[in-house]
Each structure stands twice: as structure tokens, then as C-alpha cells.
Design a protein around this motif. Structure first.
Motif, PDB file in Angstrom:
ATOM      1  N   ILE A 144       0.836  -1.207   0.000  1.00  0.00           N
ATOM      2  CA  ILE A 144       0.000   0.000   0.000  1.00  0.00           C
ATOM      3  C   ILE A 144       0.865   1.250   0.000  1.00  0.00           C
ATOM      4  CG2 ILE A 144      -1.810   1.257   1.219  1.00  0.00           C
ATOM      5  CD1 ILE A 144      -2.711  -1.439   0.033  1.00  0.00           C
ATOM      6  N   ASP A 145       1.941   1.213   0.745  1.00  0.00           N
ATOM      7  CA  ASP A 145       2.864   2.343   0.846  1.00  0.00           C
ATOM      8  C   ASP A 145       4.269   1.899   0.457  1.00  0.00           C
ATOM      9  OD1 ASP A 145       1.384   4.719   1.956  1.00  0.00           O
ATOM     10  OD2 ASP A 145       0.831   3.221   3.464  1.00  0.00           O
ATOM     11  N   ASP A 265       3.618   9.852   8.433  1.00  0.00           N
ATOM     12  CA  ASP A 265       4.091   8.841   9.388  1.00  0.00           C
ATOM     13  C   ASP A 265       4.330   7.519   8.665  1.00  0.00           C
ATOM     14  OD1 ASP A 265       3.930  10.645  11.436  1.00  0.00           O
ATOM     15  OD2 ASP A 265       1.922  10.040  12.065  1.00  0.00           O
ATOM     16  N   VAL A 266       5.239   6.727   9.196  1.00  0.00           N
ATOM     17  CA  VAL A 266       5.596   5.441   8.581  1.00  0.00           C
ATOM     18  C   VAL A 266       4.822   4.319   9.275  1.00  0.00           C
ATOM     19  CG1 VAL A 266       7.463   3.831   8.094  1.00  0.00           C
ATOM     20  CG2 VAL A 266       7.896   6.302   8.019  1.00  0.00           C
ATOM     21  N   PRO A 267       4.035   3.543   8.533  1.00  0.00           N
ATOM     22  CA  PRO A 267       3.274   2.441   9.146  1.00  0.00           C
ATOM     23  C   PRO A 267       4.203   1.372   9.702  1.00  0.00           C
ATOM     24  CG  PRO A 267       2.454   2.959   6.929  1.00  0.00           C
ATOM     25  CD  PRO A 267       3.755   3.670   7.093  1.00  0.00           C
ATOM     26  N   ARG A 268       3.845   0.857  10.860  1.00  0.00           N
ATOM     27  CA  ARG A 268       4.617  -0.216  11.473  1.00  0.00           C
ATOM     28  C   ARG A 268       3.729  -1.336  11.997  1.00  0.00           C
ATOM     29  NH1 ARG A 268       8.111   0.986   8.788  1.00  0.00           N
ATOM     30  NH2 ARG A 268      10.277   1.541   9.266  1.00  0.00           N
ATOM     31  N   GLY A 269       2.481  -1.383  11.554  1.00  0.00           N
ATOM     32  CA  GLY A 269       1.569  -2.442  11.966  1.00  0.00           C
ATOM     33  C   GLY A 269       0.239  -2.297  11.252  1.00  0.00           C
ATOM     34  N   PHE A 270      -0.550  -3.369  11.267  1.00  0.00           N
ATOM     35  CA  PHE A 270      -1.841  -3.352  10.579  1.00  0.00           C
ATOM     36  C   PHE A 270      -2.787  -2.327  11.193  1.00  0.00           C
ATOM     37  CE2 PHE A 270      -6.130  -5.284   9.752  1.00  0.00           C
ATOM     38  CZ  PHE A 270      -6.126  -5.062   8.377  1.00  0.00           C
ATOM     39  N   ALA A 271      -2.620  -2.049  12.488  1.00  0.00           N
ATOM     40  CA  ALA A 271      -3.472  -1.068  13.159  1.00  0.00           C
ATOM     41  C   ALA A 271      -3.257   0.341  12.619  1.00  0.00           C
ATOM     42  CB  ALA A 271      -3.216  -1.093  14.666  1.00  0.00           C
ATOM     43  N   ASP A 272      -2.192   0.549  11.851  1.00  0.00           N
ATOM     44  CA  ASP A 272      -1.931   1.861  11.255  1.00  0.00           C
ATOM     45  C   ASP A 272      -2.735   2.084   9.979  1.00  0.00           C
ATOM     46  OD1 ASP A 272      -0.146   2.461  13.273  1.00  0.00           O
ATOM     47  OD2 ASP A 272       1.601   1.742  12.150  1.00  0.00           O
TER      48      ASP A 272
END
Length: 293
Positions: A144-145, A265-272
Motif C-alpha cells: 500500500i505504501d 508517518d511510517v506504518p509499522r503495523g496493521f493497526a496503522d
């Protein structure tokens, strides 16, 4: 078994944490990345390998669920099984002269091997079993990113040979490396054709097994290089006809995956992330099924 009669399109979401979802052998096994967008890529054959392994794990030994493309398989030997089972005369590199025999050989392969009747196969080798286009087609997965693969240095407290140990004067450590993606959420699109299912014998039972595989295949594919991988969503659009009631890309657009954190911000988990479905945009004649994962 009931042959599939309806067109099906689907969206699969899966993620990786501190692992390599699909290394590129031409790039030192670095995780595959689109060089222009920096988004991660996972090939269709990578996902098919995991599905084949899953089917072999849960159905291995059952008639109709052999796996054609497996580790160390000799494909000519697989084709020869069809000729022997049907008592068909073999002519090197050529299909049987009688059309009914040629068709019977190909159909035997489809009945016997799950991955042939699902994904298709080119079987025109010395023992020529024809070609089959499978009803299930899977596109490349894309994150996605953008992802930023990291090359992590590692050490091993041992060497391979005595000569290496002597050369290093008692220091038995050897250096190595492993590539990881700190975090990436990947999206895959897939398609199931009832017209091709009718030719290979792909059934509703096979389709149910495919969904089970997509939902749990990463749980049976653990390794030191994979990190943590998990299926996060499986969204299936089932048409009430064989020809279909809407273009696949329009249905895929109803599944929206967006950041739940700041834009930079940089995603670091599915909750993001948040996943939403625009159900109002799904036309009549198409049913959405969400598979629990």
C-alpha cells in the motif's frame, strides 16, 4: 463435485513484519521493490507456491489433490503417469494422434493435480500432455505504501571447514546478511473464470479449499527469513452469472485501504491502516463475502 458456475473476483490483504516476503535472486535476495514508486512487490508464483504447499499439507495423499509443481518433481514423469494410466502410446514431444486420447491425457492431468486444474500448466514436454489455462489467476501483490528494505548484518559462531578456522586464528565467527522489510501491507487482486473451470474441472469444493489456503497459508510457511507474515483480509466478489455483472476493477475500487496515522508517518503495523468497503457501489447481481482471518 460441483463445477464452478459463477465468475469470482477477489482482493487479498497480507502483511509482513521484519521479514522478506519475496526475495529477488537477481538482487542478492533483496525484497522485490518497484524502483519508481518504492512499493514492495510479491510475485504471483510466490503466492501459488504457498497455496500448493498448503493443499499438499491438508490434502496430501487424497485422490485429485496431487501437486504437479513440487520441489524436485520431474515433470516428464508426472506426464508419463497419465499415459500409463490410460494405456496411451507415447510419441516423443508429440501429443497422441487420436484427438480423444490427447484430450483424455490432459483431462487426467487436471483430475489428478489440484494445481493444474486451478492455475493451469504448460505440459508440452517429451511426454506431451498439452497445455491448460487455469481458471484462477493471481496478479502481483503490491504494498500500500513504499517500503524501505534493510540489509541486516548477522554473524555465525562457527565456520564451515578446519582451514577457515585456522585462517581466522581461533575466531570462528563468519559474517552474513539478511534482508527484511520492517513493515509492509500488501494487496493482491485475483480472478476466477467459470468458463475455464468447466474445461479443467475446477469445482466449488476446490474454490472453498483455495479460500482456506489464502486465509491460513502463512501460518504453515514460517521460516527465519519470512519474519511475521499474516493474511489480514480476503474479500470475495461473487457474480450471479458466468459472464459477470460488473468489471473487476470497479469492484476492486470498493475495497479501500487507507492510513489511520498521519500522512507522513511510517506504518509499522496493521493497526496503522483502516479497511473500508463501499457497499453502495457494489451493483446488483454481485455478492460480497468477507472471509474471517
Amino acid at each position: 463435485m460441483t463445477i464452478l458456475q459463477n465468475r469470482v473476483d477477489f482482493v487479498l490483504l497480507f502483511d509482513v513484519t521484519n521479514g522478506n516476503p519475496n526475495g529477488d535472486p537477481d538482487m542478492g535476495n533483496m525484497p522485490r521493490v518497484d524502483p519508481e514508486t518504492r512499493r514492495g512487490l510479491v510475485t504471483d508464483v510466490c503466492l501459488k507456491r504457498k497455496l500448493r504447499n498448503f493443499v499438499d499439507l491438508v490434502k496430501g495423499g487424497e485422490p485429485g489433490y496431487d501437486i504437479y509443481v513440487r520441489e524436485r518433481a520431474v515433470l516428464n514423469d508426472q506426464h508419463k503417469r497419465a499415459y500409463d494410466a490410460l494405456n496411451v502410446e507415447h510419441e516423443k514431444n508429440k501429443r497422441p494422434k487420436k484427438e480423444e486420447e490427447a484430450t483424455a491425457v490432459t483431462q487426467w492431468m487436471c483430475r489428478t493435480f489440484f494445481d493444474i486444474r486451478t492455475f493451469g500448466a504448460v505440459m508440452s514436454t517429451e511426454f506431451n500432455a498439452g497445455q491448460v489455462r487455469g481458471p484462477v489467476q493471481i496478479a502481483f501483490g503490491q504494498s500500500i505504501d513504499p517500503v524501505n528494505p534493510l540489509n541486516i548484518a548477522i554473524t555465525r559462531m562457527a565456520v564451515t571447514t578446519t582451514r577457515e578456522a585456522e585462517a581466522q586464528r581461533g575466531d570462528n565467527r563468519t559474517m552474513g546478511e539478511k534482508w527484511i522489510v520492517p513493515y509492509g501491507l500488501y494487496r493482491v487482486h485475483g480472478f476466477v473464470s467459470p468458463h475455464l473451470a468447466g474445461k479443467t474441472g475446477f469445482s466449488e469444493e476446490d474454490l472453498a479449499l483455495l479460500w482456506q489456503g489464502f486465509a491460513t497459508m502463512f501460518d504453515h510457511d514460517r521460516s527465519a527469513s519470512r519474519g511475521e507474515m499474516a493474511t489480514r483480509g480476503l474479500y470475495v466478489f461473487r457474480h450471479d452469472s458466468a459472464i459477470g455483472n460488473a468489471p473487476a476493477h470497479k469492484l476492486f475500487e470498493t475495497v479501500k485501504v487507507e492510513k489511520a496515522i498521519g500522512r507522513d508517518d511510517v506504518p509499522r503495523g496493521f493497526a496503522d491502516y483502516t479497511v473500508s468497503i463501499d457497499e453502495a457501489a457494489i451493483p446488483p447481481g454481485v455478492t460480497l463475502e468477507r472471509f474471517a482471518v
